[in-house]
Design a protein around this motif. Sequence first.
Motif, PDB file in Angstrom:
ATOM      1  N   LEU A 271     -20.735   7.219 -27.898  1.00 56.91           N
ATOM      2  CA  LEU A 271     -20.389   5.786 -27.978  1.00 56.91           C
ATOM      3  C   LEU A 271     -21.857   5.008 -27.475  1.00 56.91           C
ATOM      4  O   LEU A 271     -22.060   3.952 -28.084  1.00 56.91           O
ATOM      5  CB  LEU A 271     -19.443   5.560 -27.062  1.00 56.91           C
ATOM      6  CG  LEU A 271     -17.901   6.327 -27.427  1.00 56.91           C
ATOM      7  CD1 LEU A 271     -17.061   5.892 -26.126  1.00 56.91           C
ATOM      8  CD2 LEU A 271     -17.510   5.686 -28.727  1.00 56.91           C
ATOM      9  N   LEU A 272     -22.556   5.697 -26.462  1.00 58.19           N
ATOM     10  CA  LEU A 272     -23.876   4.952 -26.170  1.00 58.19           C
ATOM     11  C   LEU A 272     -24.647   4.889 -27.606  1.00 58.19           C
ATOM     12  O   LEU A 272     -25.562   4.135 -27.504  1.00 58.19           O
ATOM     13  CB  LEU A 272     -24.485   5.725 -25.019  1.00 58.19           C
ATOM     14  CG  LEU A 272     -23.712   5.841 -23.719  1.00 58.19           C
ATOM     15  CD1 LEU A 272     -24.531   6.640 -22.655  1.00 58.19           C
ATOM     16  CD2 LEU A 272     -23.696   4.250 -23.223  1.00 58.19           C
ATOM     17  N   GLN A 273     -24.697   5.903 -28.154  1.00 58.91           N
ATOM     18  CA  GLN A 273     -25.375   6.009 -29.508  1.00 58.91           C
ATOM     19  C   GLN A 273     -25.436   4.884 -30.065  1.00 58.91           C
ATOM     20  O   GLN A 273     -26.274   4.436 -31.016  1.00 58.91           O
ATOM     21  CB  GLN A 273     -25.329   7.479 -30.207  1.00 58.91           C
ATOM     22  CG  GLN A 273     -26.419   7.480 -31.296  1.00 58.91           C
ATOM     23  CD  GLN A 273     -27.830   7.756 -30.725  1.00 58.91           C
ATOM     24  OE1 GLN A 273     -28.255   8.590 -29.903  1.00 58.91           O
ATOM     25  NE2 GLN A 273     -28.799   6.948 -31.475  1.00 58.91           N
ATOM     26  N   ALA A 274     -24.107   4.280 -30.615  1.00 54.24           N
ATOM     27  CA  ALA A 274     -23.630   3.196 -31.280  1.00 54.24           C
ATOM     28  C   ALA A 274     -24.069   1.925 -30.613  1.00 54.24           C
ATOM     29  O   ALA A 274     -23.716   0.922 -31.346  1.00 54.24           O
ATOM     30  CB  ALA A 274     -22.420   3.578 -31.737  1.00 54.24           C
ATOM     31  N   LEU A 275     -23.989   1.859 -29.435  1.00 53.68           N
ATOM     32  CA  LEU A 275     -23.878   0.674 -28.429  1.00 53.68           C
ATOM     33  C   LEU A 275     -25.112  -0.098 -28.759  1.00 53.68           C
ATOM     34  O   LEU A 275     -26.079   0.417 -28.180  1.00 53.68           O
ATOM     35  CB  LEU A 275     -23.515   0.904 -27.035  1.00 53.68           C
ATOM     36  CG  LEU A 275     -22.907  -0.451 -26.359  1.00 53.68           C
ATOM     37  CD1 LEU A 275     -21.564  -0.768 -26.861  1.00 53.68           C
ATOM     38  CD2 LEU A 275     -22.693   0.005 -24.883  1.00 53.68           C
ATOM     39  N   PHE A 295     -35.021   0.278 -31.349  1.00 50.14           N
ATOM     40  CA  PHE A 295     -34.970   0.758 -29.717  1.00 50.14           C
ATOM     41  C   PHE A 295     -34.727   2.196 -29.700  1.00 50.14           C
ATOM     42  O   PHE A 295     -34.439   2.895 -30.509  1.00 50.14           O
ATOM     43  CB  PHE A 295     -33.665   0.040 -29.231  1.00 50.14           C
ATOM     44  CG  PHE A 295     -33.631  -1.331 -29.393  1.00 50.14           C
ATOM     45  CD1 PHE A 295     -34.658  -2.346 -28.826  1.00 50.14           C
ATOM     46  CD2 PHE A 295     -32.747  -2.165 -30.082  1.00 50.14           C
ATOM     47  CE1 PHE A 295     -34.471  -3.748 -28.966  1.00 50.14           C
ATOM     48  CE2 PHE A 295     -32.794  -3.553 -30.409  1.00 50.14           C
ATOM     49  CZ  PHE A 295     -33.859  -4.373 -29.946  1.00 50.14           C
ATOM     50  N   MET A 296     -35.390   2.517 -28.449  1.00 46.67           N
ATOM     51  CA  MET A 296     -35.162   4.035 -28.269  1.00 46.67           C
ATOM     52  C   MET A 296     -33.666   4.443 -27.970  1.00 46.67           C
ATOM     53  O   MET A 296     -32.665   3.660 -28.048  1.00 46.67           O
ATOM     54  CB  MET A 296     -35.799   4.449 -26.601  1.00 46.67           C
ATOM     55  CG  MET A 296     -37.417   4.105 -26.626  1.00 46.67           C
ATOM     56  SD  MET A 296     -37.875   4.498 -25.109  1.00 46.67           S
ATOM     57  CE  MET A 296     -37.864   5.980 -25.242  1.00 46.67           C
ATOM     58  N   PRO A 297     -33.564   5.767 -28.257  1.00 45.69           N
ATOM     59  CA  PRO A 297     -32.204   6.394 -27.998  1.00 45.69           C
ATOM     60  C   PRO A 297     -31.429   6.121 -26.468  1.00 45.69           C
ATOM     61  O   PRO A 297     -32.310   5.971 -25.605  1.00 45.69           O
ATOM     62  CB  PRO A 297     -32.297   7.938 -28.479  1.00 45.69           C
ATOM     63  CG  PRO A 297     -33.531   8.127 -28.184  1.00 45.69           C
ATOM     64  CD  PRO A 297     -34.509   6.949 -28.497  1.00 45.69           C
ATOM     65  N   PRO A 298     -30.180   6.211 -26.337  1.00 45.93           N
ATOM     66  CA  PRO A 298     -29.957   6.131 -24.789  1.00 45.93           C
ATOM     67  C   PRO A 298     -30.296   7.299 -24.080  1.00 45.93           C
ATOM     68  O   PRO A 298     -30.713   8.508 -24.831  1.00 45.93           O
ATOM     69  CB  PRO A 298     -28.199   6.400 -25.164  1.00 45.93           C
ATOM     70  CG  PRO A 298     -27.794   6.002 -26.620  1.00 45.93           C
ATOM     71  CD  PRO A 298     -29.386   6.480 -27.193  1.00 45.93           C
ATOM     72  N   PRO A 299     -30.497   7.411 -22.829  1.00 46.27           N
ATOM     73  CA  PRO A 299     -30.162   6.122 -21.898  1.00 46.27           C
ATOM     74  C   PRO A 299     -31.197   5.250 -21.807  1.00 46.27           C
ATOM     75  O   PRO A 299     -30.714   4.128 -21.461  1.00 46.27           O
ATOM     76  CB  PRO A 299     -29.902   6.917 -20.794  1.00 46.27           C
ATOM     77  CG  PRO A 299     -30.810   7.919 -20.401  1.00 46.27           C
ATOM     78  CD  PRO A 299     -30.550   8.584 -21.969  1.00 46.27           C
TER      79      PRO A 299
END
Length: 437
Positions: A271-275, A295-299
């Motif tokens: 979910l963070l990956q898609a937000l 943008f960088m990947p999460p986090p």
Amino acid sequence: MATIASSPRLRRQSEDTHAVSDLLELANDFPLLSRTVRGGKPLVYLDTGATSQKPESVLAAERTFNQTHNAAVHRGAHQIAEEATEAFEAARSGVAQFVGVDFDEIVWTKNATEALNLVTHGFLNATLGRGGSEASRYRLTSDDEIVVTELEHHANLVPWQELAAKTGARLRWIPVTEEGRIDLEQLDVITERTRVVAFTHASNVTGAITDVPRIVERAQEVGAYTVLDACQSAAHMPVDFHELGIDFAAFSGHKMLGPTGVGVLYGRKDLLQALPPFLTGGSMVEVVTMGETTFMPPPQRFEAGTQMVAQTVGLHAAVDYLSGIGMGQLSAHEDHLAGLMLEGLSAVPGVRVLGPTGSENRLAVVAFDVSGVHPHDVGQILDDQGIAVRVGHHCAQPVHRAFGVHASTRASAGAYTTSRDIETFIDGLHKVVRFFA
């Protein structure tokens, strides 16, 4: 103090009348609790629900970092920067383990309010077309609904109101019962149109602990995302976000023996990956041209700008301290204190508890109304006796309205609270009632 668990104050006491009730005697680990107030009166601190006090180990961790390792993280090739980054990421790992999630599912924010706004703005940005095809799962329309509850802190209500207003989605809510719990008989509010269900793990007013699996199960039946406000629960009971099955959760350092200025967002990895990100700028980018940015990947995607490194180090020390106590033992200790508070309040004339009157499935967070006396007056008379409580609506006006009052007085306990503190508080409240009689 070498380790928390070896502290001589962390013990069952059999030598005095408070042996059964005080499973933990930790007050000496908290420097502020030794001070006096209002003309030399010993401080009785019962405002942990708003902000907890900090043990010496947390104060020392921040101080040591600032004195020996202070530098910007994720930048620079020098040794101090490497040490700072190592401490910063070790804190992420420690907090992740504390709440039962993976390292890269923890995002640093400045508080829980920002964490919840990060989620709502992610939905908003996705609705505006940001984030590409991955983010399309978060896009809202006027046919969609967002469900909250009447028990929410404003931090888990107002951002969802704003998101609904900006996207055209409809905001709906689950009411509270007369006892002050989320009404689980009203879960039919969650329908096929529901996209998000946001709710508290434990109320900062009624102290009621939510049956999270029931709500998660219903949300999953209709394919809705779940967002949990864990501010009151994370410091007072064992918490495992993976086991609970929630999608997002938020909590704050300052309510769990840690520093102010640091909060946490948990999000399931996919979910963070898609937000889409909320705050943008330095430290969260991959490639920047004059026309566009990736943008960088999460986090890291959600951690724009210079981070609160010393505060994360302090929070790491706080969760280590709590783990040293043992969250099961701490929960049992606070269950006992809740019982003492509720029993004592039941004997004070004119007092009505806002919330469950039994200690089962509730925290030692007790809000109450004194008939005919304004909460500010109650708080002032208690303060004159050295007893610190909270007065007002506690950033939760809807639940107060449900109880037919505008405000309340709230006493809330923590790891360092003793049965003597509760006795002093109840004695003080009797004096309040006699004074205004």
